[in-house]
Motif scaffolding. Structure first.
Motif, PDB file in Angstrom:
ATOM      1  N   PRO A  60      18.452  16.077 -20.546  1.00 20.23           N
ATOM      2  CA  PRO A  60      18.736  17.235 -21.576  1.00 20.23           C
ATOM      3  C   PRO A  60      20.707  16.964 -21.652  1.00 20.23           C
ATOM      4  O   PRO A  60      20.856  16.621 -22.571  1.00 20.23           O
ATOM      5  CB  PRO A  60      18.777  18.576 -21.784  1.00 20.23           C
ATOM      6  CG  PRO A  60      16.875  18.141 -20.890  1.00 20.23           C
ATOM      7  CD  PRO A  60      16.942  17.564 -20.417  1.00 20.23           C
ATOM      8  N   ASP A  61      20.808  17.483 -20.554  1.00 28.31           N
ATOM      9  CA  ASP A  61      22.079  16.489 -20.519  1.00 28.31           C
ATOM     10  C   ASP A  61      23.129  15.746 -20.820  1.00 28.31           C
ATOM     11  O   ASP A  61      23.805  14.943 -21.270  1.00 28.31           O
ATOM     12  CB  ASP A  61      22.791  17.136 -18.763  1.00 28.31           C
ATOM     13  CG  ASP A  61      22.892  18.744 -18.277  1.00 28.31           C
ATOM     14  OD1 ASP A  61      22.941  19.734 -19.236  1.00 28.31           O
ATOM     15  OD2 ASP A  61      22.305  18.865 -17.073  1.00 28.31           O
ATOM     16  N   ASP A  62      21.934  14.682 -20.416  1.00 25.13           N
ATOM     17  CA  ASP A  62      22.112  12.853 -20.817  1.00 25.13           C
ATOM     18  C   ASP A  62      22.785  12.021 -22.071  1.00 25.13           C
ATOM     19  O   ASP A  62      23.438  12.314 -22.690  1.00 25.13           O
ATOM     20  CB  ASP A  62      21.437  12.432 -20.105  1.00 25.13           C
ATOM     21  CG  ASP A  62      21.690  12.496 -18.703  1.00 25.13           C
ATOM     22  OD1 ASP A  62      22.857  11.939 -17.957  1.00 25.13           O
ATOM     23  OD2 ASP A  62      20.059  12.315 -18.020  1.00 25.13           O
ATOM     24  N   LEU A  64      23.258  15.632 -24.400  1.00 26.10           N
ATOM     25  CA  LEU A  64      23.680  16.238 -25.089  1.00 26.10           C
ATOM     26  C   LEU A  64      25.525  15.532 -24.731  1.00 26.10           C
ATOM     27  O   LEU A  64      26.266  15.539 -25.348  1.00 26.10           O
ATOM     28  CB  LEU A  64      24.184  17.494 -24.680  1.00 26.10           C
ATOM     29  CG  LEU A  64      22.696  18.288 -25.089  1.00 26.10           C
ATOM     30  CD1 LEU A  64      22.979  19.456 -24.023  1.00 26.10           C
ATOM     31  CD2 LEU A  64      22.672  18.757 -26.027  1.00 26.10           C
ATOM     32  N   ASP A  65      25.049  14.588 -23.559  1.00 27.71           N
ATOM     33  CA  ASP A  65      26.935  14.396 -23.038  1.00 27.71           C
ATOM     34  C   ASP A  65      26.893  12.783 -23.981  1.00 27.71           C
ATOM     35  O   ASP A  65      28.157  11.444 -23.912  1.00 27.71           O
ATOM     36  CB  ASP A  65      26.633  13.677 -21.904  1.00 27.71           C
ATOM     37  CG  ASP A  65      28.393  13.770 -21.332  1.00 27.71           C
ATOM     38  OD1 ASP A  65      29.407  14.585 -21.924  1.00 27.71           O
ATOM     39  OD2 ASP A  65      28.476  12.578 -20.146  1.00 27.71           O
ATOM     40  N   THR A  91      12.847  16.744 -23.463  1.00 29.03           N
ATOM     41  CA  THR A  91      14.916  16.669 -23.337  1.00 29.03           C
ATOM     42  C   THR A  91      15.014  18.088 -24.959  1.00 29.03           C
ATOM     43  O   THR A  91      15.600  17.936 -25.301  1.00 29.03           O
ATOM     44  CB  THR A  91      15.380  15.544 -23.230  1.00 29.03           C
ATOM     45  OG1 THR A  91      14.507  14.984 -24.283  1.00 29.03           O
ATOM     46  CG2 THR A  91      15.713  15.162 -21.995  1.00 29.03           C
ATOM     47  N   VAL A  95      17.294  19.996 -26.299  1.00 32.52           N
ATOM     48  CA  VAL A  95      18.756  18.978 -27.609  1.00 32.52           C
ATOM     49  C   VAL A  95      18.724  19.647 -28.951  1.00 32.52           C
ATOM     50  O   VAL A  95      19.015  19.120 -29.592  1.00 32.52           O
ATOM     51  CB  VAL A  95      18.619  17.664 -27.088  1.00 32.52           C
ATOM     52  CG1 VAL A  95      19.337  17.550 -25.406  1.00 32.52           C
ATOM     53  CG2 VAL A  95      16.951  16.788 -27.034  1.00 32.52           C
ATOM     54  N   LYS A  98      20.811  20.672 -30.943  1.00 29.10           N
ATOM     55  CA  LYS A  98      22.617  20.838 -30.832  1.00 29.10           C
ATOM     56  C   LYS A  98      22.783  19.151 -31.022  1.00 29.10           C
ATOM     57  O   LYS A  98      23.918  18.798 -31.125  1.00 29.10           O
ATOM     58  CB  LYS A  98      22.952  20.658 -28.843  1.00 29.10           C
ATOM     59  CG  LYS A  98      22.473  22.569 -28.473  1.00 29.10           C
ATOM     60  CD  LYS A  98      22.845  22.439 -27.204  1.00 29.10           C
ATOM     61  CE  LYS A  98      22.341  24.108 -26.772  1.00 29.10           C
ATOM     62  NZ  LYS A  98      22.363  24.263 -25.444  1.00 29.10           N
TER      63      LYS A  98
END
Length: 167
Positions: A60-62, A64-65, A91, A95, A98
């Motif tokens: 998920p962080d990837d 979102l970035d 994910t 996500v 967002k």
């Protein structure tokens, strides 16, 4: 003796981030993923940072970035690879609210027709409300070298659109 003006060190600052999440279990599918990356890193693309991850390494962080994403998968029994499905499973909810409107495209390495795989990715990304900005690429049938140039174009076009601020 006249002193030369000191030249400033040029730092590269990327304003956009392109994430490539692609399953590459064989030498041929690795060549396709590398071709997408090669296209996305074309020398004329100035403001796009490219990050390439295998689906099991992405989370998920990837997502979102990033500012755009390219997905790649093999066709496995008429469906996407288990690795890409696992990526979506991990994910999707983190996500969902967002990343609506996230520009994306995808490619499929299909030994058969690829329609089930295409339909599955389309269904998940529709649920995520991601925005398809480049026609998906279907590399169907026996492996051909032209698949690599097509994947390179996919990476180039998506990165160029991101670089130009089209999405």
């Amino acid at each position: 003796m006249k002193k030369r003006p000191r030249q400033k060190k040029r730092t590269v600052s990327f304003s956009k981030k392109l994430l490539i999440v692609a399953h590459a279990p064989s030498a041929n599918t690795l060549r396709l993923r590398e071709a997408v990356e090669r296209g996305a890193c074309h020398q004329d693309i100035e403001n796009v940072q490219v990050k390439v991850l295998a689906p099991l390494d992405a989370g998920p962080d990837d997502v979102l970035d990033c500012d755009a994403i390219i997905l790649g998968t093999t066709e496995n029994l008429g469906y996407m690879s288990g690795a890409l499905k696992d990526f979506f499973d991990r994910t999707y909810y983190p996500v969902l609210e967002k990343t609506q409107g996230l520009p994306f495209s995808f490619y499929i390495r299909a030994g058969h027709d690829g329609t089930g795989t295409h339909r599955a990715i389309e269904s998940i990304t529709t649920g995520l409300r991601w925005r398809l900005v480049q026609e998906p690429l279907l590399c169907r049938g026996e492996y051909r070298d032209e698949f690599e140039s097509q994947c390179e174009e996919l990476g180039l076009y998506l990165a160029a659109g991101l670089d130009a601020g089209l999405f």
